[in-house]
Design an enzyme around this catalytic site. Structure first.
Site, PDB file in Angstrom:
ATOM      1  CD  GLU A 185      -2.945  -1.168   2.276  1.00 53.12           C
ATOM      2  OE1 GLU A 185      -2.708  -0.464   3.273  1.00 53.12           O
ATOM      3  OE2 GLU A 185      -3.941  -1.908   2.196  1.00 53.12           O
TER       4      GLU A 185
ATOM      5  CG  HIS B 137      -9.265   6.249   2.298  1.00 53.35           C
ATOM      6  ND1 HIS B 137      -9.336   6.098   0.939  1.00 53.35           N
ATOM      7  CD2 HIS B 137      -8.626   5.146   2.764  1.00 53.35           C
ATOM      8  CE1 HIS B 137      -8.770   4.957   0.601  1.00 53.35           C
ATOM      9  NE2 HIS B 137      -8.335   4.348   1.695  1.00 53.35           N
TER      10      HIS B 137
ATOM     11  NE  ARG C 253      -4.692   5.354   3.551  1.00 57.65           N
ATOM     12  CZ  ARG C 253      -5.197   4.537   4.467  1.00 57.65           C
ATOM     13  NH1 ARG C 253      -5.487   4.988   5.651  1.00 57.65           N
ATOM     14  NH2 ARG C 253      -5.407   3.282   4.182  1.00 57.65           N
TER      15      ARG C 253
ATOM     16  CG  HIS D 213      -9.785   6.373   6.286  1.00 54.13           C
ATOM     17  ND1 HIS D 213     -10.809   5.442   6.206  1.00 54.13           N
ATOM     18  CD2 HIS D 213      -8.634   5.662   6.296  1.00 54.13           C
ATOM     19  CE1 HIS D 213     -10.278   4.222   6.179  1.00 54.13           C
ATOM     20  NE2 HIS D 213      -8.969   4.319   6.238  1.00 54.13           N
TER      21      HIS D 213
ATOM     22  NE  ARG E  22      -4.674   4.998   9.817  1.00 50.38           N
ATOM     23  CZ  ARG E  22      -4.996   4.059   8.934  1.00 50.38           C
ATOM     24  NH1 ARG E  22      -4.320   2.927   8.895  1.00 50.38           N
ATOM     25  NH2 ARG E  22      -5.979   4.245   8.077  1.00 50.38           N
TER      26      ARG E  22
END
Length: 526
Positions: A111, A235, A283, A344, A379
């Site tokens: 990811e 997100h 992100r 998110h 994060r």
């Protein structure tokens, strides 16, 4: 009034991990706000990050986490969590979580922000499988009592003892039982908050409806410090659909080749924002890029397209997303998915140490409601469930080790509602709820300015008086409890954002676009 050795508020990954680790020795009560599986854990599509691939190292996972966190992470905490990840995965496998395998080894996906494939997953519904396994084990354990439909209102502290004290000790919570409409005191020698994040402060959010910042607000009111609330993760890719408000399109779609396209120009646009990493940038970078395209071209959404991959590949990797979208008339094997950014993850929260201890004696916290030092200013993907397992276990271990030093609870006063009546104005709650979520989205969203933040602060001041007055006069309802917590959380987010005079990680302000040389946590003291 109920009594247990240990009380846990929240029945997701953090709460149930703590419960299972404590139940061999102690009687544990777990309160859930609604159904036991309604929290954020069950919604997590992505997976869990752990160093399992040959050639990958703890140092590499630590470094990736520090880079995503824009230098604000506490390195010792990052090391603590990363080094415990493989053992956490092993325990979940023993509980029966059916992680995807390929040729008898765990299948790892990659990811954004990760330098290796290190995400274990159950297709695209990891959280649901984890929730089911933990819940099954908890339900089978004679020392664990699971109580659904308990809406926690406030922590029971030394101020609620029959002999009033200012010692600040936490003895449990007062919670409204949805089924009886009565408020009960749940008393325990140690309390763990595992209440999740505060996503519902925002208009668009991938969080479940109950993510109203309850634990953060309760801990703050009781006197615990709260940190880094300005770092709200958005997100980049939430499905844009008028009926389905919070369906997440996992990061892994971009990890497996998904491209972001501007629907009005037909062009792939990430090259303009991060030419090197493109769709695999962290992100915050991707969310800001989509936000910029939407604003620049007056769009409602952008396209996420993976239709260039073989249909069987797409269906095998994303069975749940594929099925859900087919039901909405979108075939992701043939056409792009309309997406918008949505709130998110809450990176800030109640300050805890590596034992999960808060500032208040008798009170621990784990998971998304905390600021442990793991995430810093942003994060890293798939570190969130991991934090729940590691800190759920750490809090449980500390309580067990120090059990004899924890004092037994004194007599606690029953909830007093002698001076309140039933509400005749439910519309006030609905109006305020909608207003908070809208101004937080518009003024305290992906891109901020001081003027926008001040506007939000003014609205919060006005509403705080209104909601406080309402709370003082009427019997509590689940909606009123949530509204009070939402407003408190919104105030903490805005206060933190105004305090930070730089752009770092998830906090991006047009008035201070540069990043300071020194990374400093925002710490709010009640």
């Amino acid at each position: 009034m109920s009594r247990a050795d240990i009380l846990i508020v929240g029945s997701g990954a953090a709460g149930l991990t703590a419960a299972l680790n404590l139940a061999e020795r102690f009687h544990v009560t777990v309160l859930a706000k609604g159904a036991l599986n309604e929290g954020s854990t069950a919604w997590a599509q992505g997976g869990i990050a752990a160093v399992l691939e040959p050639g990958d190292t703890f140092d590499s996972h630590i470094e990736d986490t520090m880079i995503a966190g824009a230098g604000l992470n506490d390195r010792a905490t990052v090391e603590f969590v990363v080094e415990r990840a493989p053992a956490a995965i092993e325990r979940l496998q023993k509980l029966g979580v059916p992680f995807a395998q390929e040729n008898d080894v765990l299948h790892l996906t990659r990811e954004g922000g990760h330098s290796h494939r290190r995400i274990v997953h159950v297709a695209d519904a990891t959280g649901w499988a984890v929730q089911e396994a933990l819940q099954r084990a908890a339900e089978a354990h004679p020392n664990i009592t699971l109580v659904p439909d308990q809406v926690a209102i406030d922590l029971a502290t030394s101020r609620h003892e029959e002999r009033y004290s200012g010692a600040g000790h936490v003895w449990g919570v007062y919670a409204l039982d949805r089924r009886t409409g009565r408020v009960e005191a749940h008393v325990a020698r140690a309390t763990i908050l595992a209440t999740g994040g505060a996503g519902r402060t925002y208009l668009f959010s991938t969080a479940p409806r109950g993510a109203t910042g309850d634990g953060i607000a309760m801990a703050w009111r009781a006197g615990a410090r709260v940190s880094n609330m300005e770092f709200m993760q958005f997100h980049p890719t939430c499905l844009y659909h008028l009926e389905v408000k919070n369906f997440l399109i996992t990061e892994a779609v971009r990890g497996e080749g998904g491209r972001l396209i501007n629907p009005s120009t037909g062009k792939r646009f990430m090259s303009e924002y991060d030419a090197e990493r493109m769709e695999l940038a962290p992100r915050d970078v991707v969310a800001r890029a989509i936000d910029a395209e939407i604003k620049r071209y007056g769009l409602d959404y952008v396209h996420l397209d993976i239709s260039h991959q073989p249909p069987d590949f797409v269906r095998a990797h994303f069975p749940n997303i594929h099925e859900k979208l087919i039901g909405l008339g979108i075939d992701m094997t043939k056409e792009p998915i309309p997406v918008v950014p949505a709130q998110h993850y809450t990176c800030g929260g109640i300050m805890v140490d590596r034992d999960g201890r808060t500032d208040l004696p008798g009170l621990y916290a784990a998971g998304e409601c905390t600021q442990s030092g793991l995430h810093g200013a942003n994060r890293l993907a798939s570190n969130s469930l991991l934090e729940c397992f590691v800190f759920g276990e750490a809090a449980a271990a500390h309580i067990a080790d120090c059990w004899d030093e924890l004092p037994a609870p004194p007599a606690i006063r029953a909830w007093d509602e002698s001076r309140v009546t039933d509400s005749d104005e439910e519309v006030v709650i609905k109006q305020n709820w909608t207003e908070i979520r809208r101004f937080m989205w518009n003024y305290v969203g992906i891109v901020r300015t001081t003027k926008r933040l001040q506007r939000a602060a003014n609205r919060i001041r006005m509403m705080t008086d209104e909601v406080g007055d309402y709370y003082g006069h009427f019997r509590v309802t689940p909606d009123l409890i949530e509204l009070r917590n939402l407003l408190q959380t919104a105030e903490l987010i805005v206060k933190s954002a105004l305090h930070r005079k730089e752009s770092r990680g998830l906090h991006y302000t047009l008035d201070y676009p540069e990043t300071d040389t020194e990374a400093v946590d925002t710490i709010l003291v009640p």
